[in-house]
Motif scaffolding. Structure first.
Motif, PDB file in Angstrom:
ATOM      1  N   LYS A   1      15.659 -20.515 -40.625  1.00 53.98           N
ATOM      2  CA  LYS A   1      15.592 -21.775 -41.726  1.00 53.98           C
ATOM      3  C   LYS A   1      14.513 -21.671 -42.641  1.00 53.98           C
ATOM      4  O   LYS A   1      13.621 -21.256 -42.384  1.00 53.98           O
TER       5      LYS A   1
ATOM      6  N   THR B   1      10.241 -27.112 -39.353  1.00 52.12           N
ATOM      7  CA  THR B   1      11.239 -26.798 -38.276  1.00 52.12           C
ATOM      8  C   THR B   1      10.326 -26.344 -36.951  1.00 52.12           C
ATOM      9  O   THR B   1      10.368 -26.525 -35.965  1.00 52.12           O
TER      10      THR B   1
ATOM     11  N   THR C   1      17.502 -30.411 -33.699  1.00 53.47           N
ATOM     12  CA  THR C   1      16.091 -29.694 -33.987  1.00 53.47           C
ATOM     13  C   THR C   1      15.213 -30.666 -34.285  1.00 53.47           C
ATOM     14  O   THR C   1      13.895 -30.311 -33.901  1.00 53.47           O
TER      15      THR C   1
END
Length: 378
Positions: free
Chosen positions: A55, A66, A336
């Motif tokens: 990502k 993240t 997430t």
């Protein structure tokens, strides 16, 4: 019924619920206005990964955001269990992206190099492994697996139980959840927001738009922008089987209940009432080539779901300049990023301002540039 609150969150999916739970946790008087069970929720159709790997290609700031979420997920899981008694089955023991054939492995290696070489990107500690190395950690792989990438920070969770835990926790914090209250209009009058719902008007000092793809319609009502580009994905689920997959993959994972989820598709068709069986067949074929034992299992259910997707794949966090106290939040990775939304975004909303040092890269102002790039996502 009460019709005035400190903060109204529009949208009761994973994104809105995590923010509302975080606001209730710090003592805010909150109301969640939601469509209810008729909503086309990505929260009920997702793959349940808490994922770091890959990502951020095209936006280095997303790598750090993240990683922060992954690091704080154990805290979220622990607090939800202590408050509600619900175990969301969070695991963070590393995840794989497997490749079939040498060409796929070379492409994967090149992608990771591009990601790693971005100025300002956080090091995910990803590594490329050959098939022999993969087999030591995933002994049931098939002969076509050429290798893959592994990231120690990846994990997964029971997302439906997470959704339930957040709603249970919201109630314990005194958050007023109102299903069947889709918002059709928002007015900003003398420093107060007036939201028109199907069951009357609700007023608030601050609002958070967390309504998924519907944010594109709601955001302009309060001087904000939410450029969305939703897509459709399909998921196949097998019957329960023996534990064989100790690490989740980007496209295959074994749940805490023993079933196997398979998901590896992207379509422009935005109809979640039908399935594209040829796509399901391709997904199942790739999964079986990775793990031949899957060929012995029965499929017990499958579904399609509409992804909440900003136009370039990266999150949007903004506050209104013309209507102070209005915030918009959009993201694809509601699972997430749930911990960040609860522990980071919620306190910023309560304080009345987003931290631009942390979130400046995620402003929708980036879409005003001529070259909107798209990111990779799962």
């Amino acid at each position: 019924m009460r019709n005035s609150y400190d903060i109204v969150v529009v949208g009761g999916g994973l994104l809105g619920s995590a923010i509302a739970w975080g606001l209730g946790r710090i003592g805010q008087e909150v109301c969640v206005l939601d469509e209810g069970d008729i909503a086309k929720r990505a929260s009920r159709a997702n793959f349940a990964l808490v994922w770091v790997q890959s990502k951020g290609l095209g936006m280095p700031a997303y790598t750090g955001w993240t990683m922060q979420a992954s690091d704080s997920w154990p805290k979220l899981a622990a607090e939800l269990r202590e408050q509600t008694g619900l175990d969301v089955c969070f695991q963070r023991n590393g995840g794989f992206h497997l490749t079939l054939g040498e060409e796929e492995l070379e492409q994967r290696s090149a992608l990771l190099k591009r990601l790693h070489n971005q100025p300002g990107a956080v090091d995910y500690k990803m590594e490329i492994l050959g098939s022999g190395q993969v087999a030591k950690m995933l002994p049931h792989i098939g002969p076509e697996v050429s290798g893959g990438s592994f990231c120690p920070y990846d994990g997964h969770v029971n997302s439906l139980r997470t959704f339930r835990a957040l709603h249970t926790g919201m109630a314990k914090f005194g958050v007023d959840y109102r299903p069947e209250h889709p918002v059709s209009d928002i007015k900003y009058v003398q420093g107060e927001f007036r939201l028109t719902s199907a069951k009357g008007e609700i007023r608030a000092g601050k609002i958070v738009l967390a309504a998924g793809n519907a944010n594109q319609t709601l955001a302009p009502m309060v001087g904000l922008e939410a450029s969305m580009g939703p897509t459709r994905g399909q998921i196949v689920v097998t019957e329960r089987t023996m534990p064989f997959l100790p690490h989740p993959l980007t496209t295959v994972r074994q749940t805490d209940e023993g079933t196997v989820m398979i998901g590896d598709s992207k379509e422009d068709l935005l109809d979640d009432t039908v399935l594209n069986l040829p796509i399901s067949s391709v997904m199942a074929d790739r999964a079986q080539r990775m793990f031949p034992l899957l060929g012995r299992l029965n499929v017990v259910r499958s579904w399609s779901g509409i992804r909440v997707m900003p136009k370039d794949g990266f999150p949007i966090y903004d506050q209104s300049e013309t209507c102070p106290g209005a915030f918009v939040t959009c993201c694809h990775s509601g699972v997430t990023l749930a911990s960040n939304h609860a522990f980071e975004i919620a306190p910023m909303v309560a304080a009345g301002a987003l931290d631009r040092n942390k979130l400046g890269a995620f402003s929708a102002k980036r879409f005003q540039q001529s070259d909107v790039r798209t990111s990779g996502y799962y």
